[in-house]
Design an enzyme around this catalytic site. Structure first.
Site, PDB file in Angstrom:
ATOM      1  N   PRO A 142     -11.025 -26.059  -3.674  1.00 42.44           N
ATOM      2  CA  PRO A 142     -11.527 -24.752  -3.260  1.00 42.44           C
ATOM      3  C   PRO A 142     -11.571 -24.607  -1.740  1.00 42.44           C
ATOM      4  O   PRO A 142     -11.719 -25.566  -0.994  1.00 42.44           O
ATOM      5  CB  PRO A 142     -12.918 -24.678  -3.874  1.00 42.44           C
ATOM      6  CG  PRO A 142     -13.296 -26.066  -4.171  1.00 42.44           C
ATOM      7  CD  PRO A 142     -12.044 -26.836  -4.370  1.00 42.44           C
ATOM      8  N   ASP A 201       0.850  -1.184   0.000  1.00 43.13           N
ATOM      9  CA  ASP A 201       0.000   0.000   0.000  1.00 43.13           C
ATOM     10  C   ASP A 201       0.895   1.247   0.000  1.00 43.13           C
ATOM     11  O   ASP A 201       2.123   1.130   0.004  1.00 43.13           O
ATOM     12  CB  ASP A 201      -0.962  -0.035   1.191  1.00 43.13           C
ATOM     13  CG  ASP A 201      -0.266   0.008   2.547  1.00 43.13           C
ATOM     14  OD1 ASP A 201       0.920   0.376   2.628  1.00 43.13           O
ATOM     15  OD2 ASP A 201      -0.926  -0.323   3.546  1.00 43.13           O
TER      16      ASP A 201
END
Length: 137
Positions: free
Chosen positions: A60, A17
């Site tokens: 998954p 960030d």
């Protein structure tokens, strides 16, 4: 003894960030890659092959829990230590420790399934394939 596989990650500038700290979803992206890398390192064929041979299209995620302990920044060399801590009838628990050297940055546990696909396109949980479990233990 539980088998452990280490997946290396180099943190890039774009993973961070504006404060220079790794944006937290990137840890989950790396962990997902480490999950598949674990199976490859254990000798499990690519999912395209297991789709044909076992009806398994992949693994998954169905549940996750993570604890962040320290930050990482660009240029850091990370190691994601991956193991399977529990085998269940139709799922398994995969554990991850993200480290920078001896420093623990993050711990995560995920519950995953071996998924199959029905003719209508819906997915379902396969029983854990004994051949895959044997390779990973």
């Amino acid at each position: 003894m539980t088998r452990e596989v280490v997946y290396p990650v180099r943190v890039e500038f774009g993973d961070c960030d504006p404060a220079g700290i790794v944006w937290f979803p990137n840890f989950f992206r790396w962990i997902d890659a480490a999950s598949r890398h674990f199976f490859i390192a254990c000798g499990v064929p690519p999912w395209a092959e297991t789709t044909t041979t076992l009806g398994v299209i992949g693994t998954p995620l169905v549940d996750t829990h993570a604890s962040f302990r320290r930050t990482a920044t660009y240029g850091d060399a990370l190691e994601i230590h991956t193991s399977i801590s529990e085998w269940r009838a139709k799922s398994f628990v995969q554990r991850y420790r993200v480290q920078r050297g001896a420093d623990l940055l993050m711990e995560c546990e995920e519950v995953r399934i071996f998924a199959g696909k029905r003719a209508d396109g819906s997915m379902f949980a396969h029983p854990v394939p004994p051949s895959i479990r044997a390779l990973c233990e």
